[in-house]
Design a protein around this motif. Structure first.
Motif, PDB file in Angstrom:
ATOM      1  N   ALA A 181       2.294  44.118  29.957  1.00 34.17           N
ATOM      2  CA  ALA A 181       2.669  44.056  31.284  1.00 34.17           C
ATOM      3  C   ALA A 181       2.159  42.861  32.125  1.00 34.17           C
ATOM      4  O   ALA A 181       0.996  42.513  31.502  1.00 34.17           O
ATOM      5  N   PRO A 182       2.678  42.280  32.976  1.00 33.36           N
ATOM      6  CA  PRO A 182       2.059  40.917  33.415  1.00 33.36           C
ATOM      7  C   PRO A 182       0.819  41.166  34.197  1.00 33.36           C
ATOM      8  O   PRO A 182       0.067  40.301  34.485  1.00 33.36           O
ATOM      9  N   ALA A 183       0.300  42.359  34.346  1.00 36.29           N
ATOM     10  CA  ALA A 183      -0.963  42.678  35.463  1.00 36.29           C
ATOM     11  C   ALA A 183      -1.316  44.041  35.117  1.00 36.29           C
ATOM     12  O   ALA A 183      -0.311  44.943  34.811  1.00 36.29           O
ATOM     13  N   ALA A 184      -2.576  44.120  35.004  1.00 34.21           N
ATOM     14  CA  ALA A 184      -3.227  45.769  34.993  1.00 34.21           C
ATOM     15  C   ALA A 184      -3.547  45.965  36.396  1.00 34.21           C
ATOM     16  O   ALA A 184      -3.566  44.995  37.509  1.00 34.21           O
ATOM     17  N   TYR A 185      -4.044  47.206  36.618  1.00 33.98           N
ATOM     18  CA  TYR A 185      -4.321  47.784  38.016  1.00 33.98           C
ATOM     19  C   TYR A 185      -5.040  46.812  38.962  1.00 33.98           C
ATOM     20  O   TYR A 185      -4.591  46.284  39.986  1.00 33.98           O
ATOM     21  N   HIS A 186      -6.238  46.369  38.449  1.00 31.32           N
ATOM     22  CA  HIS A 186      -7.050  45.703  39.524  1.00 31.32           C
ATOM     23  C   HIS A 186      -6.455  44.321  39.986  1.00 31.32           C
ATOM     24  O   HIS A 186      -6.398  44.146  41.105  1.00 31.32           O
ATOM     25  N   LEU A 187      -5.864  43.432  39.203  1.00 27.35           N
ATOM     26  CA  LEU A 187      -5.353  42.252  39.531  1.00 27.35           C
ATOM     27  C   LEU A 187      -3.989  42.644  40.506  1.00 27.35           C
ATOM     28  O   LEU A 187      -3.794  42.062  41.484  1.00 27.35           O
ATOM     29  N   VAL A 190      -5.170  43.742  44.054  1.00 23.89           N
ATOM     30  CA  VAL A 190      -5.503  42.961  45.037  1.00 23.89           C
ATOM     31  C   VAL A 190      -4.454  41.899  45.454  1.00 23.89           C
ATOM     32  O   VAL A 190      -4.345  41.482  46.631  1.00 23.89           O
ATOM     33  N   VAL A 191      -3.479  41.416  44.537  1.00 24.00           N
ATOM     34  CA  VAL A 191      -2.730  40.707  44.737  1.00 24.00           C
ATOM     35  C   VAL A 191      -1.628  41.221  45.834  1.00 24.00           C
ATOM     36  O   VAL A 191      -1.354  40.519  46.989  1.00 24.00           O
ATOM     37  N   ASP A 192      -1.400  42.236  45.675  1.00 24.69           N
ATOM     38  CA  ASP A 192      -0.437  43.157  46.389  1.00 24.69           C
ATOM     39  C   ASP A 192      -1.078  43.545  47.816  1.00 24.69           C
ATOM     40  O   ASP A 192      -0.484  43.598  48.874  1.00 24.69           O
ATOM     41  N   ASP A 193      -2.312  44.047  47.765  1.00 23.28           N
ATOM     42  CA  ASP A 193      -2.948  44.104  49.179  1.00 23.28           C
ATOM     43  C   ASP A 193      -3.071  42.928  50.061  1.00 23.28           C
ATOM     44  O   ASP A 193      -2.536  43.009  51.269  1.00 23.28           O
ATOM     45  N   ARG A 215     -13.127  43.519  44.708  1.00 19.92           N
ATOM     46  CA  ARG A 215     -13.721  42.548  45.518  1.00 19.92           C
ATOM     47  C   ARG A 215     -14.292  41.277  45.229  1.00 19.92           C
ATOM     48  O   ARG A 215     -13.972  40.182  45.643  1.00 19.92           O
ATOM     49  N   LEU A 216     -14.512  41.075  43.861  1.00 21.20           N
ATOM     50  CA  LEU A 216     -14.813  40.040  43.026  1.00 21.20           C
ATOM     51  C   LEU A 216     -13.721  39.145  42.778  1.00 21.20           C
ATOM     52  O   LEU A 216     -13.678  37.953  42.955  1.00 21.20           O
ATOM     53  N   LEU A 217     -12.543  39.781  42.551  1.00 21.05           N
ATOM     54  CA  LEU A 217     -11.284  39.284  42.355  1.00 21.05           C
ATOM     55  C   LEU A 217     -10.819  38.567  43.499  1.00 21.05           C
ATOM     56  O   LEU A 217     -10.218  37.265  43.601  1.00 21.05           O
ATOM     57  N   GLN A 218     -10.897  39.066  44.648  1.00 21.49           N
ATOM     58  CA  GLN A 218     -10.505  38.613  45.939  1.00 21.49           C
ATOM     59  C   GLN A 218     -11.464  37.239  46.154  1.00 21.49           C
ATOM     60  O   GLN A 218     -10.749  36.353  46.537  1.00 21.49           O
ATOM     61  N   ASN A 219     -12.698  37.386  45.968  1.00 18.74           N
ATOM     62  CA  ASN A 219     -13.555  36.290  46.060  1.00 18.74           C
ATOM     63  C   ASN A 219     -12.903  35.122  45.249  1.00 18.74           C
ATOM     64  O   ASN A 219     -12.802  33.890  45.662  1.00 18.74           O
ATOM     65  N   GLN A 225     -10.905  39.608  52.555  1.00 21.67           N
ATOM     66  CA  GLN A 225     -11.272  40.825  51.819  1.00 21.67           C
ATOM     67  C   GLN A 225     -10.852  42.084  53.132  1.00 21.67           C
ATOM     68  O   GLN A 225     -11.139  41.750  54.341  1.00 21.67           O
ATOM     69  N   PRO A 226     -10.355  42.932  52.474  1.00 27.57           N
ATOM     70  CA  PRO A 226     -10.039  44.167  53.554  1.00 27.57           C
ATOM     71  C   PRO A 226     -11.423  45.136  53.759  1.00 27.57           C
ATOM     72  O   PRO A 226     -12.409  44.931  52.849  1.00 27.57           O
ATOM     73  N   ALA A 227     -11.506  45.991  54.534  1.00 24.17           N
ATOM     74  CA  ALA A 227     -12.477  46.989  54.643  1.00 24.17           C
ATOM     75  C   ALA A 227     -11.944  48.012  53.647  1.00 24.17           C
ATOM     76  O   ALA A 227     -10.927  48.396  53.410  1.00 24.17           O
ATOM     77  N   TYR A 228     -12.973  49.055  53.399  1.00 24.87           N
ATOM     78  CA  TYR A 228     -12.493  50.117  52.488  1.00 24.87           C
ATOM     79  C   TYR A 228     -12.925  51.416  53.155  1.00 24.87           C
ATOM     80  O   TYR A 228     -13.966  51.536  53.557  1.00 24.87           O
ATOM     81  N   LEU A 229     -11.970  52.355  53.148  1.00 20.92           N
ATOM     82  CA  LEU A 229     -12.379  53.940  53.493  1.00 20.92           C
ATOM     83  C   LEU A 229     -12.025  54.577  52.358  1.00 20.92           C
ATOM     84  O   LEU A 229     -10.864  54.956  52.059  1.00 20.92           O
TER      85      LEU A 229
END
Ligand code: GLU
Length: 282
Positions: A181-187, A190-193, A215-219, A225-229
């Motif tokens: 698969a071209p991406a796993a969950y974390h990548l 963050v790309v989609d968010d 958050r590290l990937l976003q940086n 960066q979004p906020a998190y609930l």
């Protein structure tokens, strides 16, 4: 404007925990004139089924939840994930990993191997070998040490305005793109968010351990960066978690039993759960 999202994986029917997440995300956004987006996380083609995608739409409509814009379907976004991975490759922050499941299982049960995170670092320092990559299935992993050296330990804002910081052990050499698969969950997440303009990620507390990595990937990718609930999980009143394998009652079954979805959504907004369920302690 606040933008939240609900991002289920179509690997089964939704249960009450999903309903709470969706109702909360919808309410937080729409209550402030914002948007609620829907994303189908269907990258794991071995476990995802089209009928479960239809089930998600059906369950959300039953709860009276509508969403803004097009539904984002992860299996249709290969090019976007490849571009993000290429960026990390050009920064030399990823490495190809040729380990099979059996290799990893063996390394992790070897003496002294147990203190390592979930990946023992086997392929981290292999020479760059395009020929081997062309002929051997491999995934791509984050070189977490290099990534942390470059970007530092990330911090994030929780919805109650607390700033939480990652600890060094929170971030390992996670898989960013799978063999198949071209991406796993974390990548992909963050790309989609970022693509959906998400400003607040609303999701269950069980996903909090993902936040330092994301958050590290976003940086690293230069993404806002979004906020998190991270909300409390719902379980059975006796403290068991709702799990598919545990035959958690699905929303479809509740509907068939005559439960009114709109009334259920109202109750969830008021923090009230049907009989037999309870919020689990963190
Ligand atoms: N697809 C994930 C799940 O169903 C949710 C991911 C997320 O909200 O970040 O558990």
């Amino acid at each position: 404007m606040i933008v939240t999202r609900f991002a289920p994986s179509p690997t089964g029917r939704l249960h009450l925990g999903h309903a709470f997440s969706a109702v909360l995300g919808h309410w937080v956004a729409r209550g402030q004139g914002g948007q609620f987006r829907l994303r189908i996380e269907d990258l794991d083609q071995t476990r995802c089924r089209p009928e479960f995608v239809d089930g998600i739409y059906e369950d959300l409509r039953w709860l009276g939840l509508d969403w803004d814009g097009d539904v984002l379907i992860q299996s249709q976004r290969t090019a976007e994930y490849e571009a993000a991975l290429d960026r990390l490759k050009s920064l030399r922050l990823v490495f190809a990993c040729f380990c099979t499941r059996a290799d990893l299982a063996q390394a992790l049960t070897a003496p002294h191997g147990d203190a390592m995170a979930s990946y023992p670092g086997t392929c981290r320092y292999l020479p760059n070998d395009p020929e081997r990559r062309a002929s051997t299935p491999h995934c791509w992993r984050l070189d977490s040490q290099k990534a942390l050296d470059l970007a530092g330990l990330p911090a994030w804002v929780e919805s109650d305005a607390r700033v939480l910081s990652a600890m060094p052990g929170d971030i390992g050499d996670v898989i960013l793109a799978r063999k198949d698969a071209p991406a796993a969950y974390h990548l992909a997440c963050v790309v989609d968010d970022a693509a959906s303009g998400v400003t607040m990620v609303v999701r269950g507390e069980d996903l909090r351990p993902s936040t330092p990595i994301q958050r590290l990937l976003q940086n690293l990718l230069g993404i806002d960066q979004p906020a998190y609930l991270h909300h409390a999980l719902i379980g059975h009143a006796d403290g068991r978690r709702l799990a598919k394998r545990d035959q958690a009652p699905t929303l479809a079954a509740m509907r068939e039993d005559g439960v009114d979805g709109l009334a259920l959504a109202d109750d969830l907004r008021a923090g009230e759960l049907p009989l037999g369920f309870a919020f689990l302690d963190a």
